[in-house]
Design a protein around this motif. Sequence first.
Motif, PDB file in Angstrom:
ATOM      1  N   SER A  62       0.849  -1.202   0.000  1.00 50.41           N
ATOM      2  CA  SER A  62       0.000   0.000   0.000  1.00 50.41           C
ATOM      3  C   SER A  62       0.880   1.245   0.000  1.00 50.41           C
ATOM      4  O   SER A  62       2.086   1.177   0.297  1.00 50.41           O
ATOM      5  CB  SER A  62      -0.904   0.032   1.246  1.00 50.41           C
ATOM      6  N   CYS A 162       1.210   9.777  -3.963  1.00 49.56           N
ATOM      7  CA  CYS A 162       0.040   8.871  -3.982  1.00 49.56           C
ATOM      8  C   CYS A 162      -1.168   9.515  -4.657  1.00 49.56           C
ATOM      9  O   CYS A 162      -1.990   8.831  -5.245  1.00 49.56           O
ATOM     10  CB  CYS A 162      -0.324   8.446  -2.564  1.00 49.56           C
ATOM     11  N   SER A 184       0.746   5.089  -4.724  1.00 46.84           N
ATOM     12  CA  SER A 184      -0.311   4.207  -4.215  1.00 46.84           C
ATOM     13  C   SER A 184      -1.107   3.624  -5.372  1.00 46.84           C
ATOM     14  O   SER A 184      -1.395   4.321  -6.348  1.00 46.84           O
ATOM     15  CB  SER A 184      -1.259   5.000  -3.313  1.00 46.84           C
ATOM     16  N   TYR A 276      -6.542  13.503  -8.912  1.00 47.18           N
ATOM     17  CA  TYR A 276      -7.141  12.387  -8.150  1.00 47.18           C
ATOM     18  C   TYR A 276      -8.283  12.971  -7.322  1.00 47.18           C
ATOM     19  O   TYR A 276      -9.372  12.407  -7.220  1.00 47.18           O
ATOM     20  CB  TYR A 276      -6.064  11.757  -7.269  1.00 47.18           C
TER      21      TYR A 276
HETATM   22  C1  LIG Z   1      -1.081  11.571   0.255  1.00 43.89           C
HETATM   23  C2  LIG Z   1      -1.327  10.125   0.523  1.00 43.89           C
HETATM   24  N1  LIG Z   1      -0.324   9.370   0.994  1.00 43.89           N
HETATM   25  C3  LIG Z   1      -0.484   8.060   1.244  1.00 43.89           C
HETATM   26  C4  LIG Z   1      -1.698   7.443   1.021  1.00 43.89           C
HETATM   27  C5  LIG Z   1      -1.857   5.989   1.348  1.00 43.89           C
HETATM   28  O1  LIG Z   1      -2.111   5.184   0.246  1.00 43.89           O
HETATM   29  P1  LIG Z   1      -2.854   3.766   0.415  1.00 43.89           P
HETATM   30  O2  LIG Z   1      -4.313   4.040   0.438  1.00 43.89           O
HETATM   31  O3  LIG Z   1      -2.415   2.976  -0.762  1.00 43.89           O
HETATM   32  O4  LIG Z   1      -2.379   3.157   1.688  1.00 43.89           O
HETATM   33  C6  LIG Z   1      -2.775   8.191   0.552  1.00 43.89           C
HETATM   34  C7  LIG Z   1      -4.089   7.567   0.338  1.00 43.89           C
HETATM   35  O5  LIG Z   1      -5.064   8.205   0.024  1.00 43.89           O
HETATM   36  C8  LIG Z   1      -2.590   9.576   0.297  1.00 43.89           C
HETATM   37  O6  LIG Z   1      -3.594  10.346  -0.146  1.00 43.89           O
END
Ligand SMILES: Cc1ncc(COP(=O)(O)O)c(C=O)c1O
Length: 362
Positions: A62, A162, A184, A276
């Motif tokens: 993730s 992400c 992500s 996004y």
């Molecule tokens: C800026 C940011 N960093 C990290 C993440 C974490 O990603 P994941 O949902 O794959 O854990 C997100 C998820 O929305 C995000 O918006």
Amino acid sequence: MTSSFDPAWNQWPIANDPAIRQALQNAYEDGSWGRYHGPHVERLEAVLAEMHNVKHAMVCASGTIAVQIALRSLNARDGGEVIVAAYDFPGNFRAIQDAGLFPVLVDIDPLTWCLDANAIEEAISEKTVAVIVSHLHGGLAPMGTIREIAAVHGIAVIEDACQATGAIVEGRLAGANGEVGVLSFGGSKLITAGRGGAILTDRDDLLQRAKVFCERGNNAFPLSELQAAVILPQIGQLEQRNQVRRDRVQRLRDRLCDLDSLLRPVTWCGKRPVFYKHAWLCDTAQRAQHLTQLALLNHFPLGEGFRGFFKRPSSQTRKVGSFAGSQAAAERTVLLHHPVLLQDEMAIDQLADWIRNELRDG
Ligand SMILES: Cc1ncc(COP(=O)(O)O)c(C=O)c1O
């Protein structure tokens, strides 16, 4: 006001995509869907590295864990400080803590929702090891300036892309502008495998430490072959889709531009921002609440922003400067979620009309 906004316009990912069907079929036929290791993860890592023009990409479970892997790869001493925006994805604060490090908060630039580069120097101490910079809600952080400040003080930059996969920041793809970049592939993201993430880096030593952190007799935070198989075709579709999203966002902004004093859009950054989410800042918290609550009832894809960290106790964080931007963002952000941006112009016009009417009535 009643609305005929079609809930199907919010659907993500796109159902019945032939490219995804083919990828699943291939993984089914070659048996890779059920293996620990196979060709798809390896290929995906090579494609991501080439696309971002970095030496290494390592996929993982993730974006949340990718931020933590990025921090661990720095090999920082316990208690080292990491600068992070007081308005950011909640997991980033937690990732710093989980890596045995201490979050130091600075404000955001209220025009871009991203960490304010001017606030970094004041936050640097002899304990600072890194700064996490997230590109948020259609805004892009000024990575060149941030890199220069970080280089002067010998601290690492972790670029969280992400929310910005495929965006170009000052000539380089988002995620390729720091010591480590983070992507992500979570279920709502522009490239999705339901779950998933990646780190990007030019540095052999950081990749090596990232691998060691994940290795517990087996990779503890893997991306599966099946996930890699469905991500690969989406990389080829990304820029064409991002361009449609940009066009739709531009149309929406044009249609609402006379309302900027009530609903101010995120600053358009460069030629290739990525949406996004698309953020607006309402003039009041009440108006933001009114809009997002009604949107929820009527299936319009508008939601609230993050809550931010500026209220966290001083036992958990060191706070530097004022947090006017972060507080305003936490209380007054309205976010448009991206799936509707691949719909036709009629859907966008309907959304614009609904927002206009609600602002007039609210
Ligand atoms: C800026 C940011 N960093 C990290 C993440 C974490 O990603 P994941 O949902 O794959 O854990 C997100 C998820 O929305 C995000 O918006």
